[in-house]
Design a protein around this motif. Structure first.
Motif, PDB file in Angstrom:
ATOM      1  N   GLU A   1       0.814  -1.216   0.000  1.00  0.00           N
ATOM      2  CA  GLU A   1       0.000   0.000   0.000  1.00  0.00           C
ATOM      3  C   GLU A   1       0.846   1.264   0.000  1.00  0.00           C
ATOM      4  OE1 GLU A   1      -3.488   2.151   2.618  1.00  0.00           O
ATOM      5  OE2 GLU A   1      -2.976   0.067   3.015  1.00  0.00           O
ATOM      6  N   GLY A   2       1.908   1.292   0.775  1.00  0.00           N
ATOM      7  CA  GLY A   2       2.751   2.483   0.853  1.00  0.00           C
ATOM      8  C   GLY A   2       3.453   2.786  -0.456  1.00  0.00           C
ATOM      9  N   VAL A   3       3.933   1.740  -1.117  1.00  0.00           N
ATOM     10  CA  VAL A   3       4.606   1.924  -2.401  1.00  0.00           C
ATOM     11  C   VAL A   3       3.617   2.440  -3.439  1.00  0.00           C
ATOM     12  CG1 VAL A   3       5.804   0.739  -4.277  1.00  0.00           C
ATOM     13  CG2 VAL A   3       6.328   0.149  -1.914  1.00  0.00           C
ATOM     14  N   GLY A   4       2.438   1.856  -3.474  1.00  0.00           N
ATOM     15  CA  GLY A   4       1.417   2.298  -4.421  1.00  0.00           C
ATOM     16  C   GLY A   4       1.001   3.727  -4.191  1.00  0.00           C
ATOM     17  N   ARG A   5       0.858   4.105  -2.935  1.00  0.00           N
ATOM     18  CA  ARG A   5       0.460   5.479  -2.622  1.00  0.00           C
ATOM     19  C   ARG A   5       1.558   6.463  -3.017  1.00  0.00           C
ATOM     20  NH1 ARG A   5      -3.242   6.878   2.232  1.00  0.00           N
ATOM     21  NH2 ARG A   5      -4.056   5.019   1.265  1.00  0.00           N
ATOM     22  N   ALA A   6       2.816   6.086  -2.777  1.00  0.00           N
ATOM     23  CA  ALA A   6       3.932   6.963  -3.155  1.00  0.00           C
ATOM     24  C   ALA A   6       3.988   7.135  -4.670  1.00  0.00           C
ATOM     25  CB  ALA A   6       5.249   6.384  -2.644  1.00  0.00           C
ATOM     26  N   ILE A   7       3.809   6.044  -5.404  1.00  0.00           N
ATOM     27  CA  ILE A   7       3.809   6.127  -6.864  1.00  0.00           C
ATOM     28  C   ILE A   7       2.620   6.938  -7.342  1.00  0.00           C
ATOM     29  CG2 ILE A   7       3.510   4.783  -8.981  1.00  0.00           C
ATOM     30  CD1 ILE A   7       5.202   2.598  -7.642  1.00  0.00           C
ATOM     31  N   SER A   8       1.476   6.718  -6.726  1.00  0.00           N
ATOM     32  CA  SER A   8       0.272   7.422  -7.136  1.00  0.00           C
ATOM     33  C   SER A   8       0.412   8.922  -6.928  1.00  0.00           C
ATOM     34  CB  SER A   8      -0.926   6.880  -6.361  1.00  0.00           C
ATOM     35  OG  SER A   8      -2.107   7.506  -6.757  1.00  0.00           O
ATOM     36  N   VAL A   9       0.738   9.323  -5.729  1.00  0.00           N
ATOM     37  CA  VAL A   9       0.817  10.756  -5.413  1.00  0.00           C
ATOM     38  C   VAL A   9       2.009  11.405  -6.111  1.00  0.00           C
ATOM     39  CG1 VAL A   9       1.170  12.421  -3.548  1.00  0.00           C
ATOM     40  CG2 VAL A   9      -0.386  10.502  -3.227  1.00  0.00           C
ATOM     41  N   GLY A  10       3.174  10.783  -6.001  1.00  0.00           N
ATOM     42  CA  GLY A  10       4.367  11.346  -6.627  1.00  0.00           C
ATOM     43  C   GLY A  10       4.255  11.389  -8.144  1.00  0.00           C
ATOM     44  N   GLY A  11       3.718  10.321  -8.723  1.00  0.00           N
ATOM     45  CA  GLY A  11       3.565  10.271 -10.176  1.00  0.00           C
ATOM     46  C   GLY A  11       2.589  11.301 -10.691  1.00  0.00           C
ATOM     47  N   VAL A  12       1.478  11.446 -10.003  1.00  0.00           N
ATOM     48  CA  VAL A  12       0.488  12.444 -10.425  1.00  0.00           C
ATOM     49  C   VAL A  12       1.076  13.845 -10.323  1.00  0.00           C
ATOM     50  CG1 VAL A  12      -1.704  13.526  -9.809  1.00  0.00           C
ATOM     51  CG2 VAL A  12      -1.544  11.045  -9.957  1.00  0.00           C
ATOM     52  N   LEU A  13       1.779  14.131  -9.243  1.00  0.00           N
ATOM     53  CA  LEU A  13       2.404  15.455  -9.114  1.00  0.00           C
ATOM     54  C   LEU A  13       3.452  15.693 -10.195  1.00  0.00           C
ATOM     55  CD1 LEU A  13       2.766  15.796  -5.249  1.00  0.00           C
ATOM     56  CD2 LEU A  13       1.186  16.997  -6.760  1.00  0.00           C
TER      57      LEU A  13
END
Length: 57
Positions: free
Chosen positions: A31-43
């Motif tokens: 979950e943490g990796v996915g959230r980091a990719i999601s938020v960081g990637g979108v930004l």
């Protein structure tokens, strides 16, 4: 003009696709990796898109 269109396409299509990919990775891997990719990637995608739009003026 072309840079403006690229920026809009990134905002409309690119950012949501990166967010979805992050959510899928979060469900499958961690979950943490996915959230980091999601938020960081979108930004990151939004930052590049804004750069394209601003550069077109």
């Amino acid at each position: 003009m072309v840079n403006h269109v690229i920026g809009i396409v990134l905002i409309v299509l690119g950012a949501p696709l990166v967010g979805i990919a992050g959510n899928v990775i979060g469900e499958k891997v961690h979950e943490g990796v996915g959230r980091a990719i999601s938020v960081g990637g979108v930004l990151a995608v939004l930052g590049v898109a804004v750069w394209f739009v601003v550069r077109s003026f």
